[in-house]
Design an enzyme around this catalytic site. Structure first.
Site, PDB file in Angstrom:
ATOM      1  N   ASP A 125       5.422  -2.875  -1.288  1.00 58.83           N
ATOM      2  CA  ASP A 125       6.029  -2.624   0.028  1.00 58.83           C
ATOM      3  C   ASP A 125       7.559  -2.734  -0.021  1.00 58.83           C
ATOM      4  O   ASP A 125       8.114  -3.750  -0.451  1.00 58.83           O
ATOM      5  CB  ASP A 125       5.472  -3.634   1.019  1.00 58.83           C
ATOM      6  CG  ASP A 125       5.710  -3.228   2.463  1.00 58.83           C
ATOM      7  OD1 ASP A 125       6.857  -2.893   2.787  1.00 58.83           O
ATOM      8  OD2 ASP A 125       4.746  -3.259   3.243  1.00 58.83           O
ATOM      9  N   SER A 174       7.443   1.175   4.582  1.00 57.71           N
ATOM     10  CA  SER A 174       6.086   0.721   4.867  1.00 57.71           C
ATOM     11  C   SER A 174       5.421   1.625   5.915  1.00 57.71           C
ATOM     12  O   SER A 174       5.359   2.832   5.717  1.00 57.71           O
ATOM     13  CB  SER A 174       6.105  -0.740   5.305  1.00 57.71           C
ATOM     14  OG  SER A 174       4.816  -1.310   5.234  1.00 57.71           O
TER      15      SER A 174
END
Length: 731
Positions: free
Chosen positions: A207, A63
């Protein structure tokens, strides 16, 4: 004394531990966790590592950790990444901002009219898959990674790198150590429900923190002997803190992640835990504070870090040398599409093969494609072709053909209304666009538009609209006399139907011609005898030329606007015995420029004239009021109430000084001046000192439903003042 002995013992024990368990020249791996804006702490960590002379041999991240780590791996140093963060508009990332200049007139109208858009299929209302498609984010990452656009193996970066994504369809971890760096970073940082999944090699990627927020094992496999890990995850919230759907959602996604992090922390040689508990995943406005938290946490373990530095030759990480962003495009390859031709794509892109462009030009073209709303995903990358680049475009056609849209507005003329819109694409033809607006409230209105978009070739369409309102106006506006009062109350209704042909150039310049059939009815119960002021139809032909480069319709900071509208009225049912054809010419222009920080000046000029021996007074230019939908020839004018001044010719200028006191909050001062009378341009009187003037002091707030404005207006000629409120986008 005992405390000093204990500290020395701990220091030498730590030194002995590193010397026994690691090689003489250990390979250092850096693991950076995800955490949204909290990940800015990684920059502070990198600053201190550089200060200590630590050379990182491998990087793995998830991320925001992937984004920071990827930029560092490709060559940026901590100072450069810090500078990037400071100039990045994260609000634009979250909102997937598309510059207004990248939208044609229909797309601008869509964004400046509706507050909420929902997919509509088989009489069922859906919901967007995410707040943002992530196009702004992808453009940003593509620009930042432009120097390594040809790298396909992340081991070939200055520092070998990997990042983690989640294949949402299979629920599996994906390790990105090869491919397109910008795509990998966008996929790894695609926060669920905030950004749409990123399509990579046909897979939907979100993510990586959903499944592995701290890729320590993967970095060890690269060959790292020592792991420096940075954990910016928060612990679980208590029951008193779980008071919103967002917090509950993140609590659920954090359950497994936090439990796994406890195990990974024990496997980390130097574990850095910045104190970011008071920050959230979208605390982008706190970047400087969060970076400082990363520095503080790293200094807390500085003694351990210093042991890893080569004291004889301390490592200094150079910054990335940034060359020009010019691109020489050899060919453009587009994946096969069902409903859109290659010519349509190239036309919207505004980039041709065998041309040299800047990345900004490419970004603008990609925004043009994204702004059409015809594609649920737009992705691109570059293949090396000798000294040039091949541009590879991958577009995913949107499966949504129909949308329901909603708006809300209040002004002093039309009063309050809720707007409901149905928009459908490819109703009859693959390039068509059908839109129906229905305004429900004090004055019911509608707007219908069917348009066939042929790109830069001639396009054509049909419009129909109905407007109505009730208002007290001066009794001489429509040349009616009444002994009872100086004003009359009118019911005004107007329905027009148009067919038109037009062409669009450069997304800003519009030219068109058409024919109009209009029904106009004006009645008043105030009149002594006949309540009908007019009840007639009019046939006309018209043309228009428009140019619009304002960056914001309501509070522009730059750009200019021009509109020219000739219209020739040929027939009338109400005046069959004495009606004579006449023409109306009108034009307006404006320019906005920021003159100093947060202060913008906007200059406007408008003019209009009736040409012909017997113009109809119901098509006179009528000035007064502010904040309403300007149908026909009704115009704003500060200092005078709605529809106060009328004549068949006018000249008006307005100057506005706007200051953005803080984000999306404006105070402004406006002054307008006008000469208005019948046949104004028959003499040089139009060039004289203005006969009418007015001023306004206002406050404006940009909101999700459109601008909310209040204006206090006055005129020295009337010694009267008016307070106007307007809420929401204009319709």
């Amino acid at each position: 004394m005992n405390k000093i002995v204990l500290l020395l013992l701990m220091f030498f024990t730590c030194l002995n531990s590193f010397s026994q368990d690691t090689p003489r020249n250990p390979k250092i791996g850096l693991v950076l966790s995800g955490g949204g804006a909290k990940g800015f702490a990684h920059i502070g960590v990198l600053k201190v590592l550089e200060e200590a002379g630590i050379k990182i041999d491998y990087i793995g991240g998830t991320s925001m950790g992937a984004v920071i780590g990827g930029l560092y791996a490709m060559g940026y140093n901590a100072k450069q990444i810090d500078s990037i963060i400071k100039v990045t508009n994260f609000s634009n990332i979250l909102n997937d901002f598309i510059p207004r200049s990248s939208k044609n007139f229909y797309e601008k109208r869509n964004d400046e009219l509706y507050a909420l858009t929902l997919p509509f299929n088989k009489f069922k209302i859906g919901s967007p898959e995410a707040l943002s498609k992530g196009m702004y984010n992808f453009n940003l990452l593509s620009r930042l990674t432009l120097p390594v656009r040809h790298v396909r193996d992340f081991n070939a970066l200055r520092i070998p790198f990997l990042c983690i994504g989640t294949n949402i369809a299979l629920g599996e971890q994906v390790v990105f150590d090869k491919g397109i760096l910008a795509q990998a970073l966008a996929g790894s940082s695609s926060l669920p429900s905030v950004f749409s999944p990123v399509v990579i090699d046909g897979n939907l990627i979100i993510d990586g923190g959903v499944i592995n927020n701290y890729p320590i094992q993967e970095v060890k496999k690269l060959g790292a002997d020592i792991i420096i890990g940075v954990d910016v995850q928060n612990g679980l919230l208590n029951k008193d803190q779980l008071k919103s759907a967002t917090k509950i959602f993140f609590q659920i996604t954090n359950l497994q992640m936090i439990e796994r992090m406890k195990e990974n922390a024990e496997k980390t040689d130097i574990y850095i835990k910045p104190n970011v508990i008071n920050y959230g995943v979208v605390s982008f406005d706190k970047a400087s504070e969060i970076i400082k938290k990363g520095e503080d946490a790293t200094f807390a373990v500085y003694e351990k870090i210093a042991l890893l530095a080569d004291k004889s030759v301390p490592y200094h990480k150079p910054g990335l040398h940034l060359e020009t962003d010019s691109l020489s495009i050899a060919t453009i390859k587009v994946n096969e599409l069902e409903n859109y031709s290659r010519d349509y794509i190239i036309g919207k892109l505004h980039v041709k093969p065998e041309t040299k462009i800047s990345f900004k030009d490419l970004e603008s073209g990609v925004n043009n494609l994204n702004g059409t709303q015809n594609f649920s995903a737009v992705s691109y990358y570059f293949d090396k072709n000798g000294e040039q680049d091949d541009l590879i475009l991958n577009l995913t056609e949107s499966p949504i053909k129909t949308n329901l849209k909603f708006g809300l507005h209040y002004d002093g003329l039309y009063k309050s209304a809720v707007l409901v819109n149905l928009t459908n694409k490819k109703t009859f033809l693959k390039n068509d666009f059908l839109s129906v607006d229905l305004a429900l409230g004090d004055n019911v209105r509608y707007y219908f538009d069917y348009y066939i978009d042929n790109g830069f070739r001639l396009s054509y369409g049909f419009k129909s609209q109905f407007n109505q309102f009730n208002e007290n106006i001066s009794n001489n506006i429509y040349k009616r006399d009444t002994q009872e009062t100086n004003s009359i109350n009118i019911d005004y209704s107007n329905m027009s139907n148009q067919v038109y042909i037009q062409s669009i150039f450069a997304q800003k310049f519009l030219i068109g011609v058409g024919a109009e059939f209009e029904y106009l009815k004006i009645t008043s119960e105030t009149l002594d005898v006949d309540s009908n002021i007019t009840n007639s139809t009019y046939s006309s032909v018209f043309g228009y030329v428009k140019y619009d480069s304002y960056d914001n319709k309501y509070f522009p900071k730059s750009g200019w606007y021009f509109s020219g509208n000739p219209q020739f009225y040929m027939f009338s049912s109400d005046h069959s015995s004495n009606f004579e054809p006449f023409s109306i010419l009108s034009a307006e222009a404006g320019i906005a420029k920021t003159i100093f920080n947060k202060t913008t000046i906007k200059l406007q000029a408008e003019a209009g004239a009736s040409i012909g021996s017997a113009s109809v007074p119901y098509f006179d230019f009528v000035l007064g009021g502010y904040g309403f939908y300007t149908t026909n020839y009704f115009k704003y004018f500060y200092g005078y109430d709605f529809l106060s001044l009328a004549a068949n010719s006018y000249l008006e200028t307005t100057i506005t000084l706007d200051y953005e006191i803080f984000k999306k909050n404006h105070i402004n001062f406006s002054a307008n001046y006008a000469n208005l009378e019948n046949n104004l341009y028959d003499s040089l009187d139009w060039f004289s000192w203005p006969k009418y003037s007015g001023y306004a002091l206002g406050y404006g707030l940009e909101t999700i439903i459109g601008p909310v404005e209040v204006k206090y207006s006055w005129s020295p000629e009337t010694n009267s003042s008016h307070l106007w409120f307007t809420v929401g986008f204009l319709f």
